[in-house]
Structure formats: C-alpha cells, structure tokens
Design a protein around this motif. Structure first.
Motif, PDB file in Angstrom:
ATOM      1  N   ALA A 128       0.850  -1.194   0.000  1.00 60.77           N
ATOM      2  CA  ALA A 128       0.000   0.000   0.000  1.00 60.77           C
ATOM      3  C   ALA A 128       0.883   1.241   0.000  1.00 60.77           C
ATOM      4  CB  ALA A 128      -0.909   0.007   1.225  1.00 60.77           C
TER       5      ALA A 128
ATOM      6  N   VAL B 273       0.603   5.157   0.481  1.00 59.63           N
ATOM      7  CA  VAL B 273      -0.287   6.200   0.982  1.00 59.63           C
ATOM      8  C   VAL B 273       0.366   7.556   0.734  1.00 59.63           C
ATOM      9  CG1 VAL B 273      -1.514   7.114   2.974  1.00 59.63           C
ATOM     10  CG2 VAL B 273      -1.211   4.635   2.727  1.00 59.63           C
TER      11      VAL B 273
ATOM     12  N   LEU C 124      -3.303   5.179   7.862  1.00 61.62           N
ATOM     13  CA  LEU C 124      -2.261   4.155   7.905  1.00 61.62           C
ATOM     14  C   LEU C 124      -2.722   2.944   8.711  1.00 61.62           C
ATOM     15  CD1 LEU C 124       0.836   6.482   8.408  1.00 61.62           C
ATOM     16  CD2 LEU C 124       0.127   5.336   6.304  1.00 61.62           C
TER      17      LEU C 124
ATOM     18  N   HIS D   1      -5.129   0.695   6.690  1.00 61.99           N
ATOM     19  CA  HIS D   1      -4.522  -0.140   5.654  1.00 61.99           C
ATOM     20  C   HIS D   1      -3.591  -1.197   6.241  1.00 61.99           C
ATOM     21  CE1 HIS D   1      -6.124   3.230   3.279  1.00 61.99           C
ATOM     22  NE2 HIS D   1      -6.337   2.277   2.398  1.00 61.99           N
ATOM     23  N   LEU D   2      -3.028  -0.934   7.396  1.00 67.65           N
ATOM     24  CA  LEU D   2      -2.318  -1.995   8.104  1.00 67.65           C
ATOM     25  C   LEU D   2      -3.291  -3.109   8.480  1.00 67.65           C
ATOM     26  CD1 LEU D   2      -0.059   0.181  10.431  1.00 67.65           C
ATOM     27  CD2 LEU D   2       0.792  -1.440   8.721  1.00 67.65           C
TER      28      LEU D   2
ATOM     29  N   PHE E 217      -2.057  -5.634   4.220  1.00 64.84           N
ATOM     30  CA  PHE E 217      -0.999  -5.425   3.235  1.00 64.84           C
ATOM     31  C   PHE E 217       0.333  -5.910   3.796  1.00 64.84           C
ATOM     32  CE2 PHE E 217      -4.140  -2.419   1.615  1.00 64.84           C
ATOM     33  CZ  PHE E 217      -4.013  -2.588   0.239  1.00 64.84           C
TER      34      PHE E 217
ATOM     35  N   VAL F 280       3.092  -1.247   4.231  1.00 61.26           N
ATOM     36  CA  VAL F 280       2.403   0.029   4.058  1.00 61.26           C
ATOM     37  C   VAL F 280       3.473   1.113   4.019  1.00 61.26           C
ATOM     38  CG1 VAL F 280       0.792   1.693   5.053  1.00 61.26           C
ATOM     39  CG2 VAL F 280       0.306  -0.762   5.201  1.00 61.26           C
TER      40      VAL F 280
ATOM     41  N   VAL G 176       5.125   1.124   9.639  1.00 65.29           N
ATOM     42  CA  VAL G 176       5.092   1.574   8.256  1.00 65.29           C
ATOM     43  C   VAL G 176       6.486   2.000   7.800  1.00 65.29           C
ATOM     44  CG1 VAL G 176       2.706   2.354   8.511  1.00 65.29           C
ATOM     45  CG2 VAL G 176       4.581   4.000   8.753  1.00 65.29           C
TER      46      VAL G 176
END
Length: 290
Positions: free
Chosen positions: A24, A26, A38, A41-42, A46, A49, A67
């Motif tokens: 991902a 961002v 964040l 999406h974690l 994924f 990230v 990340v």
C-alpha cells in the motif's frame, strides 16, 4: 519500521519491499487523518504500508513502528504521478500495488473477515491484473462542528446519484470495451466547483506491476486492459475507497467554501464503516468470490 530520506533511497530497497506485495502506497497531502489512514490499511493485511510524506508531518509512534516512511512532497500532482511510475518500474513484475491519499480508506467485499491478500489471490486466479475501485465521497454531516468536512464519527455518504457513461477511444471514436466513466457523490452534486477532468470517481487503485506500465494523470493506465471493470466472461470483484478528499477540497477552496453550508441532502446516509453497506448500495461488486 524504516525511514527513507528520499524516494530514490526507498527504491534501492525494491528487492525487499517491492518483490511480491500487496504493497500500500499512501500519498499524504496534508496532516488530516494520517494515522487513521495508515492504521486502516495496516489492518487490511498489506504486506507493507508505505507513507510518502514531507518530513514536517508527524506519525503516531505506534504507527511509525509498522510503516515505511519516505520523505516526499505530495503537493504537486505531476510529481506524485511521476513518483508512482518510478515505483511501478522498480517493482518486481507481478507485484500487487495499491495507492491512495490520506483520509481515504479501502473497503472490499468481506474485508471485515478477509485480508486484501486473500482477495487479490482470488482476483489473480481469475486472470485479472488490476481492480477497479470507486472513490466514494465521505463528508461530515455537521459542517459547523467540523468545518474542514472531516469527521470519522459523523461521516456521511450519498446512497444514490451514481451513474456511468461509455468511455470513448479518441483514436477511433468508438466506445472502449468494458470501460466506463463513473460519476457521483460530491463531484456530481457540486460539479460547478470541480474541474471537468476531476469529476470521475473511478480509479484503478489495485494493480500488478509489469515492465512498461505507466499510470496516467487521469488515474488510468497506458495498458487498456488494466482500465476495464471486468473480464469478458463474467463480473469481477471491485472495491471502494471511501474518501474525504473531495469534501476537504471543496471546503478549502475559496471559490466553493462559502457556497456550501452543508453537504447533506435527502439522499445522505450515515457511513457505517462496513463493507455490507457498500455492497447493499451497489458501490462494489463481489463477483464470483463467496
């Protein structure tokens, strides 16, 4: 996890970070809801990230540990697309990539119980190299309490008003096979304040890297098959990116902020932060994935 002083430094680690995916990316344009974007999406699962943002923007300590941070200025669209294309070129062929902006949240069918990797494994088995995502505008229900139009607790979306038009091939004047331009949300209701080239809500946000692939400034690719919504023989999965980005822009723009007292209308509904609502509204498609 790791901090990179530049995009070039990040790309030197491509053998590690861009080998398989899904990854991902961002793109952080401002300081609004960086941490929640964040974290979301974690939670999607994924493998990595990556946050691309200026050095001056802060990330919460718990998120920063998970990340990869890349020093990058996302304020210029041309620079952003050039950077994304450098990442695509550096990624291993077949590596799944995803991109979004801060205050945007990916939802896909059954995302509460299945990871994004599980979804993409199914999509790959259906011989698909990319996935259509609809950018669904979110907005605060009460702009007096939330003048920047962003509130996770008071988020609303439009439950109707979405439509599609055929996408023409400028070279032939004919409609392109399995390609449509999609419209709706705030960009449709307030189109007088939105440039024509920014009114579409379709984005190919999930895709597999391959040599020669380029992302264009209108969020389509130079490979026309990547821009299709389904394969020729049946419907495929689609996903949704629930986004405060349009609402933020309309309230920040001096030409529109005073004309808009509220984004709510008779077809507004509270956003439930659940894939079932998006499926019920027809804003994404499970395809053959059960």
């Amino acid at each position: 996890m790791t901090q990179y002083p530049s995009l070039a430094a990040f790309l030197k680690d491509r053998a590690t970070l861009l080998a398989k995916g899904p990854v991902a990316l961002v793109l952080v344009e401002d300081e609004v809801e960086i941490d929640t974007t964040l974290r979301h999406h974690l939670d999607c699962g994924f493998r990595a990230v990556v946050a691309l943002l200026p050095d001056s923007f802060a990330i919460a300590a718990d998120v920063a540990k998970q990340v990869h941070r890349v020093s990058f200025d996302c304020s210029e669209p041309n620079v952003v697309f050039a950077g994304l294309n450098q990442i695509i070129a550096a990624a291993a062929p077949g590596c799944w990539l995803y991109y979004c902006y801060n205050a945007e949240y990916l939802f896909y069918p059954f995302c509460e119980t299945r990871t994004v990797n599980e979804m993409l494994l199914h999509h790959t088995e259906e011989r698909r190299e990319a996935m259509l995502t609809y950018v669904i505008d979110l907005y605060a229900g009460d702009l007096n309490s939330h003048p920047d139009a962003v509130s996770l607790e008071d988020a609303c979306l439009d439950r109707s008003g979405y439509y599609a038009q055929g996408r023409m091939d400028p070279a032939t004047g004919q409609s392109r096979d399995r390609q449509l331009n999609f419209f709706g949300g705030l960009r449709w209701r307030h189109e007088e304040h939105v440039p024509a080239q920014s009114r579409r809500i379709d984005r190919i946000a999930l895709f597999r890297a391959k040599p020669g692939l380029e992302l264009l400034a209108d969020h389509t690719f130079n490979d026309q098959e990547y821009n299709t919504f389904a394969c020729p023989w049946h419907h495929n999965l689609t996903a949704a990116i629930c986004s405060f980005r349009a609402a933020k822009a309309l309230k920040r723009n001096p030409g529109s902020t005073f004309d808009i007292r509220s984004f709510k209308w008779h077809n507004s509904a509270p956003f439930e932060w659940h894939s079932r609502q998006l499926l019920d509204l027809g804003l994404m498609e499970p395809g053959q994935w059960f």
